[in-house]
Motif scaffolding. Structure first.
Motif, PDB file in Angstrom:
ATOM      1  N   VAL A  27       0.835  -1.201   0.000  1.00  0.00           N
ATOM      2  CA  VAL A  27       0.000   0.000   0.000  1.00  0.00           C
ATOM      3  C   VAL A  27       0.868   1.248   0.000  1.00  0.00           C
ATOM      4  O   VAL A  27       0.611   2.212  -0.740  1.00  0.00           O
ATOM      5  N   SER A  31       0.825   4.215  -2.731  1.00  0.00           N
ATOM      6  CA  SER A  31       0.536   5.572  -2.279  1.00  0.00           C
ATOM      7  C   SER A  31       1.589   6.547  -2.784  1.00  0.00           C
ATOM      8  O   SER A  31       1.267   7.645  -3.261  1.00  0.00           O
ATOM      9  N   ASN A  38      -2.904   6.436   1.848  1.00  0.00           N
ATOM     10  CA  ASN A  38      -3.030   4.996   2.063  1.00  0.00           C
ATOM     11  C   ASN A  38      -4.486   4.568   2.159  1.00  0.00           C
ATOM     12  O   ASN A  38      -4.869   3.476   1.699  1.00  0.00           O
ATOM     13  N   ILE A  41      -5.845   4.226  -1.317  1.00  0.00           N
ATOM     14  CA  ILE A  41      -5.319   3.020  -1.961  1.00  0.00           C
ATOM     15  C   ILE A  41      -6.042   1.783  -1.432  1.00  0.00           C
ATOM     16  O   ILE A  41      -6.414   0.891  -2.211  1.00  0.00           O
ATOM     17  N   ARG A  42      -6.268   1.716  -0.144  1.00  0.00           N
ATOM     18  CA  ARG A  42      -6.964   0.547   0.417  1.00  0.00           C
ATOM     19  C   ARG A  42      -8.381   0.439  -0.129  1.00  0.00           C
ATOM     20  O   ARG A  42      -8.876  -0.669  -0.394  1.00  0.00           O
ATOM     21  N   LEU A  45      -8.049  -0.959  -3.600  1.00  0.00           N
ATOM     22  CA  LEU A  45      -7.712  -2.385  -3.581  1.00  0.00           C
ATOM     23  C   LEU A  45      -8.928  -3.235  -3.216  1.00  0.00           C
ATOM     24  O   LEU A  45      -9.124  -4.321  -3.773  1.00  0.00           O
ATOM     25  N   ARG A  56      -6.135  -9.088  -2.017  1.00  0.00           N
ATOM     26  CA  ARG A  56      -5.515  -8.333  -0.951  1.00  0.00           C
ATOM     27  C   ARG A  56      -4.568  -9.233  -0.167  1.00  0.00           C
ATOM     28  O   ARG A  56      -4.850 -10.389   0.084  1.00  0.00           O
ATOM     29  N   GLY A  60      -0.907  -4.964   1.374  1.00  0.00           N
ATOM     30  CA  GLY A  60      -0.789  -4.694  -0.055  1.00  0.00           C
ATOM     31  C   GLY A  60      -1.728  -5.543  -0.885  1.00  0.00           C
ATOM     32  O   GLY A  60      -2.859  -5.828  -0.481  1.00  0.00           O
TER      33      GLY A  60
END
Length: 274
Positions: A27, A31, A38, A41-42, A45, A56, A60
């Motif tokens: 992550v 980022s 972050n 990004i999460r 994802l 996942r 990451g």
């Protein structure tokens, strides 16, 4: 429902492409690359996992998509250029799949490159994987029903190590069909790894496995000489295109022949062995 912005779509396409090329990414790295938080990004994802583009992992994501999935994506693609990154390691390790059959017993070496092979083992049935990298062994549980045996123990439910498997006891108990390992260099017909702690173990596996497959990701200077065996006793060497200039002639001199070529790598077979 409101239409997602072009910036959001572009970022998610970029994430898919980054994960596809790198195999696994954190992550924090995404980022930094994409200059968003972050948390953002999460969220991306999570969405991409729901859509089947990746899985996942702790901190990451890991690539699991079929070949060319990105070309059939239902994400609306704006006119944009994806983030530029180096690729090819996924293509490199996927070549190993051509030599793995259902029911095989594999010894997989430590390292990040072998880690990128693991998600692609999900289509192989009844594998037994002998490993010396606990992080990679834990990853297997996410993708495969393979039996996992660690040098030093067996990985059970809850990632608990049980028993005490030395390399000698493992070799006495199991017949290893393939030894797949990452090479650091090929030096004067010797196969060089980067980790001296694994040298003796890999020497024993190299001598006992039915087939040996070495993967060399890139050309770089390597001064240490942790040899585990001779090139002439290898079955298959898979080189990235970046390493071909350095090792092509050495392979030809050892009676290796080019067997397959793609955009990122070349596979060589030992004509005296295979």
């Amino acid at each position: 429902m409101a239409r997602a912005s072009s910036a959001l779509l572009k970022r998610r396409l970029d994430i898919v492409e980054i994960v596809r090329k790198q195999g696994e990414v954190k992550v924090d790295e995404l980022s930094d690359m994409l200059r968003v938080s972050n948390v953002t990004i999460r969220q991306d994802l999570t969405y991409l996992e729901q859509q089947g583009y990746l899985k996942r992992s702790f901190g990451g994501a890991i690539y699991i998509s079929p070949e060319n999935l990105i070309n059939h994506t239902t994400i609306d693609q704006p006119n944009c250029t994806s983030v530029g990154i180096d690729g090819g390691e996924i293509d490199l390790v996927k070549n190993c799949l051509n030599y793995i059959n259902d029911g095989d017993t594999l010894f997989l070496s430590h390292g990040n490159l072998i880690r990128k092979l693991i998600p692609f083992l999900h289509n192989k049935k009844s594998l037994r994987l002998i490993m010396n990298d606990i992080n990679n062994a834990q990853l297997v549980k996410e993708f495969s029903d393979a039996e996992v045996i660690l040098v030093g123990g067996v990985l059970q439910n809850g990632n608990i190590l049980q028993n005490n498997n030395t390399i000698t006891s493992i070799l006495n108990q199991f017949h290893i069909s393939h030894f797949i390992f990452e090479l650091a260099a090929i030096n004067n017909n010797h196969l060089i790894i980067e980790n001296s702690e694994q040298q003796n173990t890999y020497k024993q596996i190299f001598k006992n496995a039915d087939h040996t497959i070495g993967v060399l990701p890139q050309r770089f200077l390597f001064t240490d000489n942790y040899s585990i065996g001779k090139l002439i006793h290898m079955d298959v060497v898979i080189l990235s295109k970046a390493a071909v200039t350095e090792y092509h002639q050495q392979l030809l001199d050892s009676d290796f022949k080019q067997r397959a070529i793609n955009k990122y790598c070349i596979t060589y077979h030992n004509s005296k062995v295979t």
